[in-house]
Design an enzyme around this catalytic site. Structure first.
Site, mmCIF file in Angstrom:
data_model
loop_
_atom_site.group_PDB
_atom_site.id
_atom_site.type_symbol
_atom_site.label_atom_id
_atom_site.label_comp_id
_atom_site.label_asym_id
_atom_site.label_seq_id
_atom_site.Cartn_x
_atom_site.Cartn_y
_atom_site.Cartn_z
ATOM 1 N N THR A 1 37.513 44.451 37.720
ATOM 2 C CA THR A 1 37.780 44.788 36.312
ATOM 3 C C THR A 1 37.147 43.775 35.365
ATOM 4 O OG1 THR A 1 39.852 45.844 36.881
ATOM 5 C CG2 THR A 1 39.663 45.074 34.628
ATOM 6 N N ASP B 1 34.144 47.640 42.880
ATOM 7 C CA ASP B 1 35.591 47.583 42.686
ATOM 8 C C ASP B 1 36.109 47.014 44.012
ATOM 9 O OD1 ASP B 1 38.014 49.550 41.167
ATOM 10 O OD2 ASP B 1 38.384 48.570 43.091
ATOM 11 N N SER B 2 37.016 46.064 43.949
ATOM 12 C CA SER B 2 37.357 45.355 45.191
ATOM 13 C C SER B 2 38.101 46.228 46.199
ATOM 14 C CB SER B 2 38.145 44.080 44.904
ATOM 15 O OG SER B 2 39.466 44.366 44.562
ATOM 16 N N SER B 3 38.449 47.436 45.825
ATOM 17 C CA SER B 3 39.014 48.357 46.827
ATOM 18 C C SER B 3 37.948 48.712 47.862
ATOM 19 C CB SER B 3 39.533 49.617 46.158
ATOM 20 O OG SER B 3 40.534 49.237 45.249
ATOM 21 N N THR C 1 40.954 42.239 41.413
ATOM 22 C CA THR C 1 42.263 41.703 41.798
ATOM 23 C C THR C 1 42.868 42.447 42.992
ATOM 24 O OG1 THR C 1 43.369 43.121 40.188
ATOM 25 C CG2 THR C 1 42.829 40.876 39.490
ATOM 26 N N GLN D 1 58.538 42.375 55.821
ATOM 27 C CA GLN D 1 58.255 43.163 54.618
ATOM 28 C C GLN D 1 58.746 42.444 53.356
ATOM 29 O OE1 GLN D 1 59.889 47.122 55.087
ATOM 30 N NE2 GLN D 1 58.895 47.388 57.074
ATOM 31 N N CYS D 2 59.625 41.450 53.515
ATOM 32 C CA CYS D 2 60.119 40.693 52.353
ATOM 33 C C CYS D 2 59.007 39.775 51.854
ATOM 34 C CB CYS D 2 61.307 39.811 52.735
ATOM 35 S SG CYS D 2 62.711 40.725 53.321
HETATM 36 N N1 ASP Z 1 40.337 47.920 40.842
HETATM 37 C C1 ASP Z 1 39.985 46.610 40.343
HETATM 38 C C2 ASP Z 1 39.411 45.799 41.484
HETATM 39 O O1 ASP Z 1 40.125 45.307 42.284
HETATM 40 C C3 ASP Z 1 41.174 45.944 39.754
HETATM 41 C C4 ASP Z 1 40.912 44.584 39.146
HETATM 42 O O2 ASP Z 1 39.890 43.975 39.257
HETATM 43 O O3 ASP Z 1 41.852 44.072 38.496
HETATM 44 O O4 ASP Z 1 38.213 45.688 41.603
#
Ligand code: ASP
Length: 375
Positions: free
Chosen positions: A28, A72-74, A104, A312-313
């Site tokens: 982002t 995009d980091s996905s 992120t 999971q906590c």
């Molecule tokens: N979808 C974005 C990413 O991870 C979100 C971000 O950067 O905040 O590339």
């Protein structure tokens, strides 16, 4: 592969205090809104720099490269972690510190992976990004980036004083003799510096995107940057950097839930070529005691699948054996993840399985901290 490179020199008079190498991966931070597609898309860093004239006011030089594909980091994947590690190694002697601009969403995975891949790291590698693009007036991108650069460039005050006696120790092209304050892989975000392999993305809307529930913050940035020195990994004068670049992709994560069925568990643990499984358990590492569940896991472990128990906590730790519902996990050979995050657990598995073939050795190494990821 040649990278698009930008050099940013300080306008402040005098020799630059230090040199920082920045790798822009996307996220982002540098995205723009595409009205035609009604969505955020990655954007060229040259144009991002127009929004950051203050970079020239820092008293250090910055070299910034852009990865061939801004993502995009996905879309992050181990091959890009290898590329990042190799870029750092290639520039390790020439630069004093590194900053990675990253989306992120998977930043904590990348930070964790790099902390295991960069063996013997003795220089700062700070990952940061933004929740709002740099072009938006209220963006958090500017503060995150500039403070990440400041942290990357921070050196031990005592060492600077000593170096000041002999000015030849400070050079823009040679490594410094001063000690960096944070010689490890970190995430800096929204005023907090976190150990990278202890961080988790906890928030997708507010600016406080990252948390580190099981390890103290390494620094807090306010009017000044206050370092939490007892918790920062100390500088090791004799360490040399070497990389682990083989990551085994044959791993997965299984999150338990009340009502999980035998076919679901069986289909996961019987995945062809599976070598490592992060089992996300309840509370202090507890799981169902049904015999079909324990038998399925035991069969997998006997076949050589390494099973790593992560809670999971967000806070607290796995203590196998504390409850009856975790005692059998211990008995069948599940490895306790103690207070590790899922992000660190899966990347640690990939790196260790890439190095070792013997499941018994992998189990032994998994149980020990490699890079401050568990205690
Ligand atoms: N979808 C974005 C990413 O991870 C979100 C971000 O950067 O905040 O590339």
């Amino acid at each position: 592969m040649p990278y698009k490179t930008v050099y940013i020199n300080p306008t402040v008079p005098g020799r630059p205090r230090t040199s920082v190498f920045v790798i822009y991966t996307g996220g982002t931070f540098g995205m723009v809104y595409d009205p035609k597609a009604s969505q955020l898309i990655p954007f060229d860093f040259e144009r991002v720099l127009d929004r950051l004239p203050e970079l020239h006011r820092l008293d250090f030089e910055i070299t910034l490269i852009t990865l061939p594909e801004i993502i995009d980091s996905s879309n992050m994947k181990p091959a890009i972690w290898v590329e990042l590690a190799q870029i750092i190694q290639k520039n390790y002697e020439q630069y004093d510190s590194f900053v990675i601009l990253h989306g992120t969403d998977t930043m904590s995975y990348t930070a964790s992976a790099l902390s295991f891949m960069l063996d013997g790291l003795n220089k700062p590698v700070i990952l940061t990004g933004a929740q709002l693009p740099i072009g938006v007036a209220r963006s958090d991108a500017r503060e995150n980036f500039i403070t990440a650069l400041e942290i990357a460039a921070a050196v031990d005050a005592a060492a600077v004083d000593a170096a000041a006696v002999d000015d030849s120790t400070v050079s823009s092209t040679n490594p410094r003799s001063e000690k960096p304050i944070v010689p490890e892989v970190c995430v800096y975000f929204n005023s907090l510096l976190l150990r990278g392999n202890r961080s988790t993305k906890q928030e997708s809307v507010q600016f406080n995107a990252f948390a580190s529930e099981n390890y103290p913050h390494l620094a807090t940035a306010g009017v000044s940057i206050d370092y939490n020195r007892p918790y920062i990994r100390p500088y090791q004068p004799n360490q040399t950097l070497s990389l682990h670049t083989v990551l085994d992709p044959n791993v997965t994560i299984l999150k338990l839930f009340p009502g999980i069925t035998q076919p679901v568990v069986e289909s996961i643990v019987n995945i062809r070529n599976l070598r490592g499984l992060v089992l996300e358990t309840f509370g202090a590492g507890n799981a169902p005691t049904d015999s079909w569940f324990l038998d399925t896991l035991k069969d997998a472990i006997d076949r050589g699948v390494v099973v790593f128990n992560v809670s999971q906590c967000e806070g607290g730790r796995v203590t196998q054996g504390q409850y009856q519902t975790s005692k059998q996990l211990l008995q069948i050979g599940v490895v306790s993840g103690a207070d590790i995050t899922t992000e660190a657990a899966i990347t640690k598995l990939m790196v260790l399985l890439g190095q070792e073939h013997d499941p018994a050795i992998v189990r032994r190494l998994l149980a020990q901290p490699i890079s401050g990821e568990m205690s």
